[in-house]
Write a protein that holds these residues in place. Structure first.
Motif, PDB file in Angstrom:
ATOM      1  N   ILE A  92      -2.071  -2.303  -4.220  1.00  0.00           N
ATOM      2  CA  ILE A  92      -3.301  -1.514  -4.248  1.00  0.00           C
ATOM      3  C   ILE A  92      -2.948  -0.065  -3.925  1.00  0.00           C
ATOM      4  CG2 ILE A  92      -4.707  -3.487  -3.556  1.00  0.00           C
ATOM      5  CD1 ILE A  92      -4.957  -2.187  -0.784  1.00  0.00           C
ATOM      6  N   ASP A  93      -3.905   0.834  -4.077  1.00  0.00           N
ATOM      7  CA  ASP A  93      -3.691   2.227  -3.720  1.00  0.00           C
ATOM      8  C   ASP A  93      -4.124   2.473  -2.284  1.00  0.00           C
ATOM      9  OD1 ASP A  93      -2.557   3.094  -6.083  1.00  0.00           O
ATOM     10  OD2 ASP A  93      -4.497   3.541  -7.012  1.00  0.00           O
ATOM     11  N   ALA A  94      -3.688   3.602  -1.732  1.00  0.00           N
ATOM     12  CA  ALA A  94      -3.977   3.904  -0.333  1.00  0.00           C
ATOM     13  C   ALA A  94      -5.445   4.235  -0.095  1.00  0.00           C
ATOM     14  CB  ALA A  94      -3.101   5.063   0.142  1.00  0.00           C
ATOM     15  N   ASP A  95      -6.197   4.501  -1.150  1.00  0.00           N
ATOM     16  CA  ASP A  95      -7.616   4.813  -0.990  1.00  0.00           C
ATOM     17  C   ASP A  95      -8.502   3.617  -1.327  1.00  0.00           C
ATOM     18  OD1 ASP A  95      -6.982   4.809  -3.695  1.00  0.00           O
ATOM     19  OD2 ASP A  95      -8.523   6.262  -4.203  1.00  0.00           O
ATOM     20  N   CYS A  96      -7.924   2.441  -1.444  1.00  0.00           N
ATOM     21  CA  CYS A  96      -8.657   1.273  -1.916  1.00  0.00           C
ATOM     22  C   CYS A  96      -9.330   0.501  -0.789  1.00  0.00           C
ATOM     23  CB  CYS A  96      -7.727   0.333  -2.688  1.00  0.00           C
ATOM     24  SG  CYS A  96      -7.293   0.940  -4.322  1.00  0.00           S
ATOM     25  N   VAL A  97     -10.412  -0.153  -1.168  1.00  0.00           N
ATOM     26  CA  VAL A  97     -11.123  -1.072  -0.283  1.00  0.00           C
ATOM     27  C   VAL A  97     -11.320  -2.362  -1.063  1.00  0.00           C
ATOM     28  CG1 VAL A  97     -13.242  -1.530   0.991  1.00  0.00           C
ATOM     29  CG2 VAL A  97     -12.315   0.797   0.907  1.00  0.00           C
ATOM     30  N   MET A 148      -5.111  14.402  -5.289  1.00  0.00           N
ATOM     31  CA  MET A 148      -6.540  14.514  -5.058  1.00  0.00           C
ATOM     32  C   MET A 148      -6.840  14.692  -3.570  1.00  0.00           C
ATOM     33  SD  MET A 148      -9.554  12.035  -6.507  1.00  0.00           S
ATOM     34  CE  MET A 148      -9.829  10.963  -5.117  1.00  0.00           C
ATOM     35  N   GLU A 149      -7.792  15.549  -3.287  1.00  0.00           N
ATOM     36  CA  GLU A 149      -8.217  15.724  -1.898  1.00  0.00           C
ATOM     37  C   GLU A 149      -9.042  14.512  -1.487  1.00  0.00           C
ATOM     38  OE1 GLU A 149     -10.329  19.377  -1.518  1.00  0.00           O
ATOM     39  OE2 GLU A 149      -8.768  20.566  -2.500  1.00  0.00           O
ATOM     40  N   ARG A 150      -8.657  13.931  -0.355  1.00  0.00           N
ATOM     41  CA  ARG A 150      -9.324  12.723   0.096  1.00  0.00           C
ATOM     42  C   ARG A 150     -10.562  13.043   0.912  1.00  0.00           C
ATOM     43  NH1 ARG A 150      -7.675   9.219  -3.489  1.00  0.00           N
ATOM     44  NH2 ARG A 150      -5.470   8.687  -3.335  1.00  0.00           N
ATOM     45  N   LYS A 151     -11.537  12.129   0.789  1.00  0.00           N
ATOM     46  CA  LYS A 151     -12.743  12.232   1.584  1.00  0.00           C
ATOM     47  C   LYS A 151     -12.797  11.044   2.527  1.00  0.00           C
ATOM     48  CE  LYS A 151     -16.618  11.214  -0.421  1.00  0.00           C
ATOM     49  NZ  LYS A 151     -17.793  11.270  -1.303  1.00  0.00           N
ATOM     50  N   VAL A 152     -13.004  11.295   3.806  1.00  0.00           N
ATOM     51  CA  VAL A 152     -13.046  10.216   4.782  1.00  0.00           C
ATOM     52  C   VAL A 152     -14.195   9.286   4.462  1.00  0.00           C
ATOM     53  CG1 VAL A 152     -13.237   9.653   7.235  1.00  0.00           C
ATOM     54  CG2 VAL A 152     -12.059  11.727   6.517  1.00  0.00           C
ATOM     55  N   VAL A 178       0.850  -1.194   0.000  1.00  0.00           N
ATOM     56  CA  VAL A 178       0.000   0.000   0.000  1.00  0.00           C
ATOM     57  C   VAL A 178       0.887   1.245   0.000  1.00  0.00           C
ATOM     58  CG1 VAL A 178      -1.912   1.202   1.116  1.00  0.00           C
ATOM     59  CG2 VAL A 178      -1.684  -1.288   1.371  1.00  0.00           C
ATOM     60  N   PRO A 179       1.211   1.807  -1.168  1.00  0.00           N
ATOM     61  CA  PRO A 179       1.978   3.067  -1.202  1.00  0.00           C
ATOM     62  C   PRO A 179       1.098   4.229  -0.767  1.00  0.00           C
ATOM     63  CG  PRO A 179       1.338   2.428  -3.419  1.00  0.00           C
ATOM     64  CD  PRO A 179       0.889   1.318  -2.522  1.00  0.00           C
ATOM     65  N   ALA A 180       1.654   5.150   0.030  1.00  0.00           N
ATOM     66  CA  ALA A 180       0.832   6.238   0.564  1.00  0.00           C
ATOM     67  C   ALA A 180       1.631   7.537   0.615  1.00  0.00           C
ATOM     68  CB  ALA A 180       0.341   5.884   1.968  1.00  0.00           C
ATOM     69  N   PHE A 181       0.982   8.607   0.189  1.00  0.00           N
ATOM     70  CA  PHE A 181       1.569   9.941   0.308  1.00  0.00           C
ATOM     71  C   PHE A 181       0.491  10.904   0.783  1.00  0.00           C
ATOM     72  CE2 PHE A 181       2.415  14.174  -1.534  1.00  0.00           C
ATOM     73  CZ  PHE A 181       3.615  14.455  -0.889  1.00  0.00           C
ATOM     74  N   ASN A 182       0.669  11.449   1.993  1.00  0.00           N
ATOM     75  CA  ASN A 182      -0.310  12.365   2.586  1.00  0.00           C
ATOM     76  C   ASN A 182      -1.709  11.748   2.629  1.00  0.00           C
ATOM     77  OD1 ASN A 182       1.725  14.201   2.950  1.00  0.00           O
ATOM     78  ND2 ASN A 182       1.076  15.590   1.314  1.00  0.00           N
ATOM     79  N   VAL A 210     -12.996   7.976  -6.428  1.00  0.00           N
ATOM     80  CA  VAL A 210     -12.929   8.748  -7.667  1.00  0.00           C
ATOM     81  C   VAL A 210     -13.272  10.206  -7.359  1.00  0.00           C
ATOM     82  CG1 VAL A 210     -13.521   6.766  -9.101  1.00  0.00           C
ATOM     83  CG2 VAL A 210     -15.348   8.257  -8.259  1.00  0.00           C
ATOM     84  N   PRO A 211     -12.731  11.133  -8.136  1.00  0.00           N
ATOM     85  CA  PRO A 211     -13.013  12.555  -7.882  1.00  0.00           C
ATOM     86  C   PRO A 211     -14.468  12.903  -8.172  1.00  0.00           C
ATOM     87  CG  PRO A 211     -11.774  12.280  -9.909  1.00  0.00           C
ATOM     88  CD  PRO A 211     -11.798  10.938  -9.254  1.00  0.00           C
ATOM     89  N   GLU A 212     -15.064  13.691  -7.310  1.00  0.00           N
ATOM     90  CA  GLU A 212     -16.450  14.122  -7.507  1.00  0.00           C
ATOM     91  C   GLU A 212     -16.564  15.635  -7.662  1.00  0.00           C
ATOM     92  OE1 GLU A 212     -19.657  11.445  -5.746  1.00  0.00           O
ATOM     93  OE2 GLU A 212     -18.173  11.480  -4.138  1.00  0.00           O
ATOM     94  N   LYS A 213     -15.406  16.286  -7.819  1.00  0.00           N
ATOM     95  CA  LYS A 213     -15.378  17.713  -8.118  1.00  0.00           C
ATOM     96  C   LYS A 213     -14.722  17.897  -9.477  1.00  0.00           C
ATOM     97  CE  LYS A 213     -14.955  19.209  -3.281  1.00  0.00           C
ATOM     98  NZ  LYS A 213     -14.094  19.958  -2.314  1.00  0.00           N
ATOM     99  N   ILE A 214     -15.286  18.783 -10.281  1.00  0.00           N
ATOM    100  CA  ILE A 214     -14.750  19.008 -11.621  1.00  0.00           C
ATOM    101  C   ILE A 214     -13.303  19.495 -11.558  1.00  0.00           C
ATOM    102  CG2 ILE A 214     -15.476  21.422 -11.833  1.00  0.00           C
ATOM    103  CD1 ILE A 214     -15.865  18.755 -14.567  1.00  0.00           C
ATOM    104  N   SER A 215     -12.958  20.204 -10.480  1.00  0.00           N
ATOM    105  CA  SER A 215     -11.602  20.731 -10.328  1.00  0.00           C
ATOM    106  C   SER A 215     -10.584  19.628 -10.066  1.00  0.00           C
ATOM    107  CB  SER A 215     -11.555  21.750  -9.182  1.00  0.00           C
ATOM    108  OG  SER A 215     -11.971  21.150  -7.959  1.00  0.00           O
ATOM    109  N   GLN A 216     -11.048  18.457  -9.648  1.00  0.00           N
ATOM    110  CA  GLN A 216     -10.161  17.306  -9.441  1.00  0.00           C
ATOM    111  C   GLN A 216     -10.256  16.314 -10.595  1.00  0.00           C
ATOM    112  OE1 GLN A 216     -11.341  15.681  -5.673  1.00  0.00           O
ATOM    113  NE2 GLN A 216     -10.599  17.417  -4.496  1.00  0.00           N
TER     114      GLN A 216
END
Length: 471
Positions: A167-172, A462-466, A63-67, A309-315
């Motif tokens: 896997i990615d750090a945001d994966c389930v 990408m900004e993460r959402k809890v 699981v690679p992770a950055f911030n 996945v991003p839910e803002k157009i800016s992301q």
């Protein structure tokens, strides 16, 4: 003379469109046949035996992770609870500037060790290696920043087991995901890697790393990506794998033999999208006839991993920009494979497919739109004729995507409610009404940036959402 050139260009684009439609239909049929064949072969008892056997090959989950302080605990809790006989979890903090390490220390009671691992894969310096006092199969690596690929290579160096799951750090992951992915390795020793299905996690409800409810993303941007992921994984990659041409194994879900990853050289740290570039080199290694290796890549349609996945157009738009530039970089870095019979179907079909129908597709589509306007201004065609062609393209895309939803509904990944099903169908019809063209425009700009401006950065993270708590 100019009008003749324009006519030839228009005819070439028409042939391109017909070819894309026929290939897409072929991939749909191949993907459906592969899923049907897979479902006929598997049994519940088989997976129970894999889960209970001491002979099941152990796996190192990377699981690679950055911030990723906001989500890393949920991800680690999830992979620690996977239904699998023996697996370790290796989290690599790639020089985070937030409190990722501190969050891991507090939740999992990690303590520093003396070991640094081997150095077969060169990486940026490792600062410390930790092990959890509460979870013996959890290892945390802290290193200087070197991007995702460098973090993966650092994890490989400290891994203990012969199979690596990245896997990615945001994966389930689904609880039985590893069981399904490892099955091809147990049935055939020539399997070198396997992948599965990736879906958006934005509609999941999580509790202590476990999925307690499934649903669709609530925004139109997220819902559109739900459909896009289904279209990509349910038939495109399944069908492409049948043709030895699945040249984009998602970095969110990959199971590979450690010795194969090392022989390929590991992911390239300077890649814009390291998963695409590594997959192409992996295919070159496996299918190069000079190597005389009878290796295979498997696709497991019921191994599911969910990613944010991003839910803002800016992301969303910067992500698609990066993906396009990464595809171009990967294709042209491995250009020697294109139309090269030495690589079999990979060279004769897979690489040309990714060159013309993925990497260069934005150029073709923008050229087609420009040409339609030029023909209209010159009086060569009429608005009615252009609208007919647009409607034809729209209808074909809707038809092929509806087929993927139909395939999904006949699998373990069916919609949880009728409401979700009809939301997905509605998103299919909405995609061609401007959303697709926005993606094309962003990809066209990215193509210009890559070729003309030589842009190779990764863009803003990408900004993460809890993860959503249970109601």
């Amino acid at each position: 003379m100019m009008i003749i050139i324009l006519y030839i260009l228009g005819f070439a684009i028409f042939v391109y469109f017909i070819g894309l439609c026929l290939i897409s239909l072929l991939l749909v049929l191949l993907g459906a046949l592969q899923i049907r064949k897979y479902n006929q072969e598997i049994t519940v008892a088989e997976f129970d035996q894999i889960a209970q056997s001491d002979l099941t090959t152990p796996v190192s989950v990377i699981v690679p992770a950055f911030n990723e302080a906001a989500i890393i605990v949920s991800t680690v809790e999830n992979v620690l609870k996977l239904n699998y006989p023996t697996h370790e979890v290796i989290v690599v903090d790639d020089g985070s500037t937030d409190n990722t390490i501190e969050v891991l220390r507090q939740r999992f009671n990690i303590q520093q060790l003396e070991k640094q691992g081997d150095t077969q894969l060169e990486t940026n310096p490792v600062k410390a290696v930790y092990e959890s006092a509460d979870y013996p199969n959890l290892v945390v690596v802290s290193k200087e920043n070197g991007q995702r690929a460098d973090a993966i290579n650092a994890a490989v160096n400290v891994s203990r087991y012969p199979l690596l799951c990245v896997i990615d750090a945001d994966c389930v992951m689904d609880p039985d995901g590893l069981l399904h992915m490892v099955r091809p390795f147990l049935l055939d020793p020539n399997v070198a890697a396997s992948s599965g299905v990736v879906r958006p996690s934005n509609g999941l409800v999580m509790k202590k790393g476990e999925i307690v409810a499934r649903g669709l993303p609530q925004t139109w941007i997220g819902l559109n990506q739900e459909v896009e992921y289904a279209r990509s994984f349910q038939w495109a990659r399944n069908g492409l794998n049948r043709l030895h041409s699945m040249l984009c194994i998602s970095g969110a879900l990959l199971l590979i033999k450690k010795d194969v990853l090392k022989e390929v050289g590991g992911p390239w740290p300077n890649a814009i999208t390291d998963d695409i570039e590594f997959t192409m080199r992996l295919h070159a290694y496996i299918f190069d006839r000079r190597n005389e290796k009878d290796l295979k890549i498997a696709f497991t349609p019921d191994a599911v991993c969910y990613t944010e996945v991003p839910e803002k157009i800016s992301q969303y738009l910067p992500q698609r920009n990066r993906w396009q530039r990464g595809t171009l970089q990967a294709v042209f870095r491995n250009w020697r494979m294109i139309f090269n019979p030495r690589y079999g179907a990979t060279g004769l079909f897979g690489m040309p497919y990714f060159l013309f129908f993925e990497a260069l597709a934005p150029i073709v589509e923008v050229t087609a739109i420009t040409l339609a306007v030029v023909f209209l201004l010159m009086g060569v065609t009429t608005v009615k004729e252009i609208l007919i062609l647009v409607f034809l393209a729209y209808s074909v895309n809707v038809f092929l995507t509806l087929l993927t939803i139909y395939i999904s509904e006949r699998s373990t990944q069916r919609s949880t409610t009728w409401k979700d099903y009809w939301k997905a169908v509605t998103a299919i019809f909405a995609d061609g009404l401007g959303w697709h063209h926005l993606r094309v425009f962003v990809s066209f700009v990215a193509t210009f940036e890559y070729f003309i401006l030589r842009r190779c950065d990764l863009g803003a993270p990408m900004e993460r959402k809890v993860a959503s708590p249970p109601a």
